[in-house]
Design a protein around this motif. Structure first.
Motif, short mmCIF file in Angstrom:
data_model
loop_
_atom_site.label_atom_id
_atom_site.label_comp_id
_atom_site.label_asym_id
_atom_site.label_seq_id
_atom_site.Cartn_x
_atom_site.Cartn_y
_atom_site.Cartn_z
N VAL A 126 0.88 -1.17 0.00
CA VAL A 126 0.00 0.00 0.00
C VAL A 126 0.91 1.21 0.00
O VAL A 126 1.85 1.27 0.79
CB VAL A 126 -0.87 0.03 1.27
N VAL B 224 -2.91 0.27 -4.07
CA VAL B 224 -2.66 -1.07 -3.55
C VAL B 224 -2.09 -1.90 -4.69
O VAL B 224 -2.59 -1.82 -5.82
CB VAL B 224 -3.96 -1.73 -3.07
N LEU C 263 -9.30 -4.11 1.18
CA LEU C 263 -8.27 -3.36 0.45
C LEU C 263 -8.85 -2.52 -0.68
O LEU C 263 -8.20 -1.62 -1.20
CB LEU C 263 -7.24 -4.32 -0.13
#
Lengths: 347, 347
Positions: B124, B234, B259
């Motif tokens: 990330v 991500v 996510l």
DNA sequence: TATTAGCACTCAACTAAAATGAGTGCTAAC
DNA sequence: GTTAGCACTCATTTTAGTTGAGTGCTAATA
């Protein structure tokens, strides 16, 4: 090869059933749930025929039938019922898509997102590409003592930070020359020669170090060459994990890996439904990519004006809800067309 | 609470082993593979002690031991060996990261990508945020008869297409006023009042329809309010699927869902290792997000100059290769610092 | 001639029982 | 303090047996 009405009804019932359950469909289930007024034995005979004709497959001797690729194809072409999206769904979608329509990339991305929400499949969407990307303006803006922002405006905006020492005045002058030379040119018209002539023009008119000029022009050229790059966005890839055909983590991983590589996606998007009006599907083996051999890809073109065109696609298991996907893509592509229409020239 | 040397060695051996195999580690394996010169029985006694002290867990009576959160924490703080990245790996990475460094977002994104390749975990990365985003320039460029591109240059560039009819000259005049009023202002200084005073200034000096002015200013305000939005990327989420702890598709899907939501990621990135110099880890329960309770998050800050700061993080199973992840993040964050350093003021 | 009831057969999927073996704790000897 | 030995535990694997959904075929029926 031609199916009578009853066979069509049975095939349709089987595929509808299988799309919902992902389990082989047996004769008894068809005769019970779908009111055809036929016994399982009759259905059984018809199913045997349909298998012989290539529309159905029997995974093993004591299992029901599942559709073959040809079965799906026939279903998509002739059998499936039209899907009607609810009015409130449509309105909500229109509203959400219209928000901040000025940020083109974001709008396109959101179109993909909304499609993925609507259908619950993975979507792929490519930003619109023009045949000729015409440069509207070039600008150089000092950001710090050491950095200058290069901005190239076409139908979209490209920018990059250059590490160089140019004053505000120098930037303006150089930008002036760049504009004079490049405005209204398209990316493919700009060659190294063009760049060299600009270099000459600058060194003649602006008293700055040649090294700095070359540095800036290097980036200009690089940025111009990238103008025609398409962005491609994949969304809701995770939805793959919810379908029984991808409970095997390794299979899922293979697809994720495929979807992560922009090169694959470009090929995919490029080779699908180019010549077609409206929504078109590639079912199973019809896909070029080996990994999509048991997926289906449904795509639609959208356009910004006559020239600039992008694609919106849905990837899912072969037993996807084609009716709904077709309806969704149809709606969203038209929505994009009309939304982006307000930016067109009105010639 | 203090461990003698032998216990440390055994704990280290067990965690190293478990990181590699993801299987509970038995006493025999430790006594055989790691040359401690001790029999399995002795190891067994020590393991019982380590379990009592809270560093190890026994999944069930006849299984080996796995590290507890406290065990991992102790390992990360005091036990793990320094990992050395190969010279050629480092050079390759420096080279790939330096490419096209002018496209800030892309560089940041690539930093995440390279980290994910290096470590094989999910990364990330947040784009750098300044405390004060100062407007360097605003521009309006006609794109077609019906569309004008609004461009706002700060340390980065925001742009959006506005559906309005303004001539080249009108654009220039309006842009001139916008620049006069907004240049060197930061986003939080610009209020509705500022916008109203600009509206007055324009309608005084430029003879265009008030409706058009309002339209443009509406977008200016909207774009300015978005200036401080951070992009978060991500990458390599699919890597999760390769670890035995996520063979269960549903678990994997939960993480993917987590996510996919930028809000989650912002919280995640915001609440980790803020005050810390260098690399820091959140292990298992130390994570706020429920879903990450059996993951670890390792983060590092990078900076563009004193003020602008972003974060780079790695998400993986608790039994991740901490040594390698720490080394990778350390390397890449320093690499970013020095790469982006060339754009700084040299005050 | 088309349809259907009836029945034997197939085979994946489930279930229960048994075998396996990795690993432990404890004890007694070194 | 260390270790060999042994009884014990329990997840995992193996095996055999059972179940049941579904088929194909045949003969009776409309």
């Amino acid at each position: 090869m031609d199916l009578n009405e009853r066979k069509k009804l049975i095939l349709q019932a089987i595929i509808d059933e299988y799309i919902g359950s992902a389990e082989p469909v047996g004769s008894r289930a068809v005769s019970k749930k779908h009111e055809l007024g036929l016994s399982s034995a009759t259905i059984r005979n018809e199913m045997a025929d349909l298998e012989e004709m290539g529309y159905l497959i029997q995974p093993h001797a004591s299992a029901g039938r599942i559709p073959s690729d040809a079965g799906y194809r026939f279903y998509v072409n002739s059998l499936m019922k039209r899907y009607k999206l609810g009015l409130e769904t449509i309105e909500k979608l229109q509203h959400e898509l219209a928000e901040r329509v000025g940020m083109l990339d974001r709008t396109i991305k959101r179109a993909g997102f909304l499609t993925s929400v609507l259908t619950d499949y993975t979507t792929v969407v490519s930003a619109p590409v023009s045949e000729r990307t015409e440069i509207k303006k070039i600008d150089l803006v000092p950001i710090s003592d050491n950095a200058v922002m290069l901005i190239i405006v076409t139908r979209t905006v490209k920018n990059r930070l250059i590490s160089t020492r140019l004053s505000f005045d120098e930037c303006q002058k150089v930008a002036g020359i760049l504009n004079a030379c490049l405005r209204e040119k398209s990316a493919d018209e700009i060659t190294m020669d063009t760049i060299h002539s600009i270099e000459a023009a600058i060194s003649e008119k602006v008293p700055i170090e040649p090294k700095l000029i070359i540095n800036v022009l290097h980036y200009v050229y690089e940025a111009v060459s990238e103008l025609d790059d398409t962005e491609i966005y994949v969304q809701n890839a995770k939805s793959i994990l919810q379908y029984p055909e991808y409970q095997d983590v390794n299979k899922a991983r293979d697809i994720f890996t495929f979807l992560e590589d922009k090169q694959n996606l470009k090929k995919l998007i490029a080779g699908s439904g180019d010549d077609t009006e409206g929504v078109s599907a590639k079912i199973g083996d019809e896909n070029d990519a080996e990994i999509l051999k048991d997926c289906s890809l449904v795509t639609v073109n959208y356009s910004l004006d006559g020239k600039a065109v992008g694609k919106l696609g849905v990837i899912g298991p072969k037993r996807m809800n084609y009716a709904k996907v077709f309806a969704s893509l149809d709606l969203i592509s038209h929505e994009i067309d009309s939304l982006l229409g307000c930016f067109d020239d009105d010639r």
